[in-house]
Write a protein that holds these residues in place. Sequence first.
Motif, mmCIF file in Angstrom:
data_model
loop_
_atom_site.group_PDB
_atom_site.id
_atom_site.type_symbol
_atom_site.label_atom_id
_atom_site.label_comp_id
_atom_site.label_asym_id
_atom_site.label_seq_id
_atom_site.Cartn_x
_atom_site.Cartn_y
_atom_site.Cartn_z
ATOM 1 N N PHE A 19 0.829 -1.207 0.000
ATOM 2 C CA PHE A 19 0.000 0.000 0.000
ATOM 3 C C PHE A 19 0.861 1.254 0.000
ATOM 4 O O PHE A 19 0.547 2.227 -0.697
ATOM 5 N N ALA A 20 1.948 1.254 0.759
ATOM 6 C CA ALA A 20 2.828 2.425 0.801
ATOM 7 C C ALA A 20 3.426 2.711 -0.571
ATOM 8 O O ALA A 20 3.534 3.863 -0.982
ATOM 9 N N TRP A 21 3.826 1.663 -1.290
ATOM 10 C CA TRP A 21 4.482 1.856 -2.576
ATOM 11 C C TRP A 21 3.520 2.157 -3.710
ATOM 12 O O TRP A 21 3.871 2.903 -4.628
ATOM 13 N N TYR A 22 2.334 1.553 -3.700
ATOM 14 C CA TYR A 22 1.511 1.582 -4.907
ATOM 15 C C TYR A 22 0.115 2.179 -4.764
ATOM 16 O O TYR A 22 -0.468 2.581 -5.762
ATOM 17 N N ALA A 23 -0.453 2.232 -3.571
ATOM 18 C CA ALA A 23 -1.852 2.676 -3.439
ATOM 19 C C ALA A 23 -2.054 4.116 -3.908
ATOM 20 O O ALA A 23 -3.109 4.455 -4.447
ATOM 21 N N HIS A 24 -1.053 4.953 -3.727
ATOM 22 C CA HIS A 24 -1.171 6.356 -4.142
ATOM 23 C C HIS A 24 -1.312 6.504 -5.658
ATOM 24 O O HIS A 24 -1.721 7.554 -6.151
ATOM 25 N N LEU A 25 -1.005 5.472 -6.410
ATOM 26 C CA LEU A 25 -1.118 5.537 -7.866
ATOM 27 C C LEU A 25 -2.566 5.436 -8.342
ATOM 28 O O LEU A 25 -2.870 5.823 -9.465
ATOM 29 N N GLU A 72 10.364 -12.565 -0.820
ATOM 30 C CA GLU A 72 9.981 -12.373 -2.218
ATOM 31 C C GLU A 72 8.706 -13.133 -2.560
ATOM 32 O O GLU A 72 7.856 -12.631 -3.301
ATOM 33 N N VAL A 73 8.566 -14.344 -2.039
ATOM 34 C CA VAL A 73 7.339 -15.118 -2.266
ATOM 35 C C VAL A 73 6.146 -14.382 -1.673
ATOM 36 O O VAL A 73 5.098 -14.238 -2.308
ATOM 37 N N ILE A 74 6.304 -13.907 -0.463
ATOM 38 C CA ILE A 74 5.215 -13.169 0.197
ATOM 39 C C ILE A 74 4.908 -11.889 -0.556
ATOM 40 O O ILE A 74 3.745 -11.535 -0.765
ATOM 41 N N ILE A 80 -0.120 -9.534 -6.119
ATOM 42 C CA ILE A 80 -1.074 -9.945 -7.154
ATOM 43 C C ILE A 80 -2.522 -9.653 -6.742
ATOM 44 O O ILE A 80 -3.249 -9.000 -7.493
ATOM 45 N N PRO A 81 -2.972 -10.083 -5.558
ATOM 46 C CA PRO A 81 -4.346 -9.706 -5.171
ATOM 47 C C PRO A 81 -4.534 -8.200 -5.060
ATOM 48 O O PRO A 81 -5.587 -7.664 -5.415
ATOM 49 N N MET A 87 -6.300 -2.295 -7.269
ATOM 50 C CA MET A 87 -5.928 -1.393 -8.365
ATOM 51 C C MET A 87 -6.690 -1.681 -9.651
ATOM 52 O O MET A 87 -6.469 -1.016 -10.668
ATOM 53 N N ASP A 88 -7.563 -2.671 -9.633
ATOM 54 C CA ASP A 88 -8.408 -3.011 -10.791
ATOM 55 C C ASP A 88 -7.606 -3.359 -12.040
ATOM 56 O O ASP A 88 -8.022 -3.063 -13.157
ATOM 57 N N GLN A 89 -6.459 -3.989 -11.843
ATOM 58 C CA GLN A 89 -5.655 -4.446 -12.964
ATOM 59 C C GLN A 89 -6.174 -5.812 -13.418
ATOM 60 O O GLN A 89 -6.631 -6.596 -12.591
#
Length: 112
Positions: A19-25, A72-74, A80-81, A87-89
């Motif tokens: 969320f910190a890295w990508y939610a703001h997008l 990395e697995v986690i 992905i989810p 993000m509706d990808q």
Amino acid sequence: MPVLYSVALLICSNVFMTFAWYAHLKNHAASPWWMAALASWGIALFEYLLQVPANRIGYGVLNLSQLKIIQEVISLSVFIPFAVLYMDQPFKWDYVWAALCILGAVYFMFRG
């Protein structure tokens, strides 16, 4: 048991970090980048409060490389989810292929 505690904390920390890295997008035009950066740093604080103890608990039971590959697995398992549901990808088969490659890396890190 330490491995389970470590993995559980790493899962929680990865949720925060994703969320910190990508939610703001999602609504990136709604606020300036510096506000997104401050919000991300605030979220990342909680990630570090979980990630640091997770690594300390896991280290010693797992070696450093094993601890990293679990991370990395986690990370991919959380991402992905997040990408599809938040993000509706669209789901891509590339996610499956990437996961299979990481499983190969897990094999090499944990074999004899």
